[in-house]
Design a protein around this motif. Sequence first.
Motif, PDB file in Angstrom:
ATOM      1  N   HIS A   1      -3.302  -4.893  -5.384  1.00 12.78           N
ATOM      2  CA  HIS A   1      -3.675  -6.267  -5.400  1.00 12.78           C
ATOM      3  C   HIS A   1      -3.763  -6.748  -3.832  1.00 12.78           C
ATOM      4  O   HIS A   1      -3.702  -7.888  -3.625  1.00 12.78           O
ATOM      5  CB  HIS A   1      -2.760  -7.240  -6.272  1.00 12.78           C
ATOM      6  CG  HIS A   1      -2.631  -6.760  -7.664  1.00 12.78           C
ATOM      7  ND1 HIS A   1      -3.678  -6.841  -8.526  1.00 12.78           N
ATOM      8  CD2 HIS A   1      -1.604  -6.164  -8.633  1.00 12.78           C
ATOM      9  CE1 HIS A   1      -3.454  -6.373  -9.686  1.00 12.78           C
ATOM     10  NE2 HIS A   1      -2.234  -5.957  -9.725  1.00 12.78           N
ATOM     11  N   VAL A   2      -3.949  -5.938  -3.158  1.00  8.98           N
ATOM     12  CA  VAL A   2      -3.982  -6.340  -1.647  1.00  8.98           C
ATOM     13  C   VAL A   2      -5.211  -6.872  -1.494  1.00  8.98           C
ATOM     14  O   VAL A   2      -5.581  -7.499  -0.555  1.00  8.98           O
ATOM     15  CB  VAL A   2      -3.640  -5.104  -0.841  1.00  8.98           C
ATOM     16  CG1 VAL A   2      -3.887  -5.340   0.892  1.00  8.98           C
ATOM     17  CG2 VAL A   2      -2.177  -4.332  -0.775  1.00  8.98           C
ATOM     18  N   GLY A   3      -6.394  -6.364  -2.172  1.00 11.86           N
ATOM     19  CA  GLY A   3      -7.658  -6.956  -2.111  1.00 11.86           C
ATOM     20  C   GLY A   3      -8.584  -5.810  -1.236  1.00 11.86           C
ATOM     21  O   GLY A   3      -8.198  -4.406  -1.283  1.00 11.86           O
ATOM     22  N   ARG A   4      -9.557  -6.122  -0.671  1.00  9.80           N
ATOM     23  CA  ARG A   4     -10.591  -5.205  -0.025  1.00  9.80           C
ATOM     24  C   ARG A   4      -9.948  -4.649   1.141  1.00  9.80           C
ATOM     25  O   ARG A   4      -9.400  -5.221   2.160  1.00  9.80           O
ATOM     26  CB  ARG A   4     -11.774  -5.767   0.494  1.00  9.80           C
ATOM     27  CG  ARG A   4     -12.784  -4.822   0.718  1.00  9.80           C
ATOM     28  CD  ARG A   4     -14.026  -5.627   1.283  1.00  9.80           C
ATOM     29  NE  ARG A   4     -15.116  -4.824   1.551  1.00  9.80           N
ATOM     30  CZ  ARG A   4     -15.580  -4.549   2.747  1.00  9.80           C
ATOM     31  NH1 ARG A   4     -14.590  -5.334   3.578  1.00  9.80           N
ATOM     32  NH2 ARG A   4     -16.378  -3.619   3.283  1.00  9.80           N
TER      33      ARG A   4
ATOM     34  N   LEU B   1       0.913  -1.180   0.187  1.00  8.93           N
ATOM     35  CA  LEU B   1       0.097  -0.085   0.164  1.00  8.93           C
ATOM     36  C   LEU B   1       0.672   1.309  -0.121  1.00  8.93           C
ATOM     37  O   LEU B   1       0.365   2.237  -0.572  1.00  8.93           O
ATOM     38  CB  LEU B   1      -0.965  -0.067   1.208  1.00  8.93           C
ATOM     39  CG  LEU B   1      -1.983  -1.080   1.079  1.00  8.93           C
ATOM     40  CD1 LEU B   1      -2.640  -1.215   2.688  1.00  8.93           C
ATOM     41  CD2 LEU B   1      -2.986  -0.643   0.232  1.00  8.93           C
ATOM     42  N   ARG B   2       1.936   1.139   0.710  1.00  6.88           N
ATOM     43  CA  ARG B   2       2.789   2.545   0.617  1.00  6.88           C
ATOM     44  C   ARG B   2       3.593   2.581  -0.548  1.00  6.88           C
ATOM     45  O   ARG B   2       3.686   3.689  -1.154  1.00  6.88           O
ATOM     46  CB  ARG B   2       3.893   2.077   1.858  1.00  6.88           C
ATOM     47  CG  ARG B   2       3.365   2.249   3.393  1.00  6.88           C
ATOM     48  CD  ARG B   2       4.824   2.290   4.075  1.00  6.88           C
ATOM     49  NE  ARG B   2       4.421   2.458   5.480  1.00  6.88           N
ATOM     50  CZ  ARG B   2       4.317   1.479   6.570  1.00  6.88           C
ATOM     51  NH1 ARG B   2       4.911  -0.018   6.139  1.00  6.88           N
ATOM     52  NH2 ARG B   2       4.119   1.405   7.693  1.00  6.88           N
TER      53      ARG B   2
ATOM     54  N   LEU C   1       0.331   8.575   1.341  1.00  7.78           N
ATOM     55  CA  LEU C   1       1.384   7.903   2.113  1.00  7.78           C
ATOM     56  C   LEU C   1       1.534   8.291   3.484  1.00  7.78           C
ATOM     57  O   LEU C   1       1.505   7.372   4.683  1.00  7.78           O
ATOM     58  CB  LEU C   1       2.929   8.179   1.697  1.00  7.78           C
ATOM     59  CG  LEU C   1       4.070   7.506   2.275  1.00  7.78           C
ATOM     60  CD1 LEU C   1       3.996   5.885   1.987  1.00  7.78           C
ATOM     61  CD2 LEU C   1       5.251   7.914   1.524  1.00  7.78           C
ATOM     62  N   ALA C   2       1.056   9.529   3.912  1.00  6.62           N
ATOM     63  CA  ALA C   2       0.946  10.196   5.287  1.00  6.62           C
ATOM     64  C   ALA C   2      -0.303   9.521   5.822  1.00  6.62           C
ATOM     65  O   ALA C   2      -0.356   9.090   7.227  1.00  6.62           O
ATOM     66  CB  ALA C   2       0.907  11.758   5.456  1.00  6.62           C
ATOM     67  N   ILE C   3      -1.347   9.491   5.156  1.00  3.02           N
ATOM     68  CA  ILE C   3      -2.609   8.918   5.529  1.00  3.02           C
ATOM     69  C   ILE C   3      -2.355   7.455   5.948  1.00  3.02           C
ATOM     70  O   ILE C   3      -2.846   6.973   6.960  1.00  3.02           O
ATOM     71  CB  ILE C   3      -3.802   9.075   4.495  1.00  3.02           C
ATOM     72  CG1 ILE C   3      -4.235  10.577   4.504  1.00  3.02           C
ATOM     73  CG2 ILE C   3      -5.140   8.205   4.843  1.00  3.02           C
ATOM     74  CD1 ILE C   3      -5.204  10.749   3.445  1.00  3.02           C
ATOM     75  N   ILE C   4      -1.937   6.625   5.128  1.00  3.85           N
ATOM     76  CA  ILE C   4      -1.560   5.324   5.411  1.00  3.85           C
ATOM     77  C   ILE C   4      -0.841   5.095   6.599  1.00  3.85           C
ATOM     78  O   ILE C   4      -1.132   4.441   7.515  1.00  3.85           O
ATOM     79  CB  ILE C   4      -0.692   4.487   4.230  1.00  3.85           C
ATOM     80  CG1 ILE C   4      -1.575   4.666   2.891  1.00  3.85           C
ATOM     81  CG2 ILE C   4      -0.391   3.279   4.552  1.00  3.85           C
ATOM     82  CD1 ILE C   4      -3.091   3.579   2.779  1.00  3.85           C
ATOM     83  N   ASP C   5       0.473   5.950   6.737  1.00  6.88           N
ATOM     84  CA  ASP C   5       1.158   5.638   8.005  1.00  6.88           C
ATOM     85  C   ASP C   5       0.591   6.125   9.248  1.00  6.88           C
ATOM     86  O   ASP C   5       0.826   5.401  10.512  1.00  6.88           O
ATOM     87  CB  ASP C   5       2.697   6.430   7.497  1.00  6.88           C
ATOM     88  CG  ASP C   5       3.352   5.490   6.995  1.00  6.88           C
ATOM     89  OD1 ASP C   5       3.524   4.178   7.267  1.00  6.88           O
ATOM     90  OD2 ASP C   5       4.164   5.895   5.997  1.00  6.88           O
ATOM     91  N   VAL C   6      -0.302   7.239   9.101  1.00  6.00           N
ATOM     92  CA  VAL C   6      -1.056   7.686  10.242  1.00  6.00           C
ATOM     93  C   VAL C   6      -2.014   6.533  10.811  1.00  6.00           C
ATOM     94  O   VAL C   6      -2.178   6.613  11.827  1.00  6.00           O
ATOM     95  CB  VAL C   6      -1.646   8.921   9.971  1.00  6.00           C
ATOM     96  CG1 VAL C   6      -2.688   9.347  11.229  1.00  6.00           C
ATOM     97  CG2 VAL C   6      -0.668  10.009  10.047  1.00  6.00           C
ATOM     98  N   LEU C   7      -2.732   5.972   9.848  1.00  7.78           N
ATOM     99  CA  LEU C   7      -3.753   5.097  10.188  1.00  7.78           C
ATOM    100  C   LEU C   7      -2.926   3.624  10.846  1.00  7.78           C
ATOM    101  O   LEU C   7      -3.457   2.909  11.784  1.00  7.78           O
ATOM    102  CB  LEU C   7      -4.595   4.316   9.032  1.00  7.78           C
ATOM    103  CG  LEU C   7      -5.455   5.589   8.393  1.00  7.78           C
ATOM    104  CD1 LEU C   7      -6.204   4.936   7.235  1.00  7.78           C
ATOM    105  CD2 LEU C   7      -6.499   5.651   9.546  1.00  7.78           C
TER     106      LEU C   7
ATOM    107  N   GLU D   1      -9.049   2.304  -3.400  1.00 13.41           N
ATOM    108  CA  GLU D   1      -8.410   2.465  -4.734  1.00 13.41           C
ATOM    109  C   GLU D   1      -7.073   1.883  -4.534  1.00 13.41           C
ATOM    110  O   GLU D   1      -6.586   0.974  -5.456  1.00 13.41           O
ATOM    111  CB  GLU D   1      -8.273   3.696  -5.419  1.00 13.41           C
ATOM    112  CG  GLU D   1      -9.869   4.212  -5.836  1.00 13.41           C
ATOM    113  CD  GLU D   1      -9.756   5.827  -5.979  1.00 13.41           C
ATOM    114  OE1 GLU D   1      -8.645   6.399  -5.838  1.00 13.41           O
ATOM    115  OE2 GLU D   1     -10.890   6.303  -6.359  1.00 13.41           O
ATOM    116  N   LEU D   2      -6.184   2.150  -3.642  1.00 16.81           N
ATOM    117  CA  LEU D   2      -4.823   1.744  -3.264  1.00 16.81           C
ATOM    118  C   LEU D   2      -4.976   0.260  -3.148  1.00 16.81           C
ATOM    119  O   LEU D   2      -4.074  -0.396  -3.698  1.00 16.81           O
ATOM    120  CB  LEU D   2      -4.462   2.397  -2.008  1.00 16.81           C
ATOM    121  CG  LEU D   2      -3.724   3.952  -2.155  1.00 16.81           C
ATOM    122  CD1 LEU D   2      -3.415   4.374  -0.878  1.00 16.81           C
ATOM    123  CD2 LEU D   2      -2.778   3.640  -3.154  1.00 16.81           C
ATOM    124  N   GLY D   3      -5.951  -0.346  -2.346  1.00 20.35           N
ATOM    125  CA  GLY D   3      -6.152  -1.868  -2.252  1.00 20.35           C
ATOM    126  C   GLY D   3      -6.156  -2.290  -3.478  1.00 20.35           C
ATOM    127  O   GLY D   3      -5.315  -3.566  -3.935  1.00 20.35           O
TER     128      GLY D   3
END
Length: 321
Positions: A262-265, A157-158, A167-173, A256-258
């Motif tokens: 190909h990470v999925g849902r 995802l990163r 990228l900031a949203i992903i790492d904060v979550l 959308e990133l998932g």
Amino acid sequence: METIINAVLAQMQPFLDGFQFKQLAVSLKAAFENAERPPQQDREDLLELFLTAKEVEGCSPKTIAYYRTTLEHMTATIAKPYTQMTSDDLRDYLNGYGSRNGAGKVTIDNIRRIMSSFFSWLEDEDYVIKSPVRRIHRIKTAQVAKEVLTDEQIESLRDGCSCARDLAIIDVLVSSGMRVGELVGLDISDVNLQERECIVTGKGNKQRPVYLDARAKLHLSDYLETRKDENPALFVTLKGRTKRMTVSDVEARVRELGRATHVGRVHPHKFRRTLATRAIDRGMPIEQVQKLLGHAKIDTTMHYAMVDQNNVKTSHRKYLE
């Protein structure tokens, strides 16, 4: 009305103890009030009073709307004054709701919990003697181990992020486990990058500190350096006029990133569940995880976290063999 009630109470007082006397007084008052006004007015007035009480307690508008829709549907279906609804009426309603709508056990139990909250309030306010939901027990549901994100999936995802904001949203979550509503409610002024923490406003307008790891601090700093606007929101839209991101905006971007990686849902709540599971799995005391996630009850924390089965196996061999 008062004259008749007092006369009846005076006649019955020698035969009743204190508790019975109080219940008789409540019953007589409720019976006369119901006789003096139309049932529909009774239902509307009590429902509005209950919803106002929940609003005062700090329930969100979304929760209030869910309560209203659920209770209005129950009211229209049973078609009785609340003071006359019985446990059997409510059981039949729950059973019929499941059959008509194909609802699962989780949904039915959510409805039962809302009904319980409403009738408990009616009991506390002396509109009914005893909540009819007391006899309706929690509906047992299958405990399904929900998926969490692996280290590899988080890295994917990163890698899939095309801008500093995402990228900031992903790492904060990932590092904080905050709710998506808490994320979009953050202002830049709520974040202390030096201490790697921020103050979020959770359910019931309760504030609590949440913490960021070094990677989240770095990527959040990089993102803020790209900002040229004066919007106070921590996360803003990138196209058109700069606006605070909404819950839907974040959910759509993560989804959308998932798909793209190909990470999925993937949804924001999955990061929260991942953090809870890892924290417990690595030995963090459950009470501290509860504080971290902002749960009022520790049972909720346990529901979110699923301990890794491989570690259970290792612990079994360590402690029991």
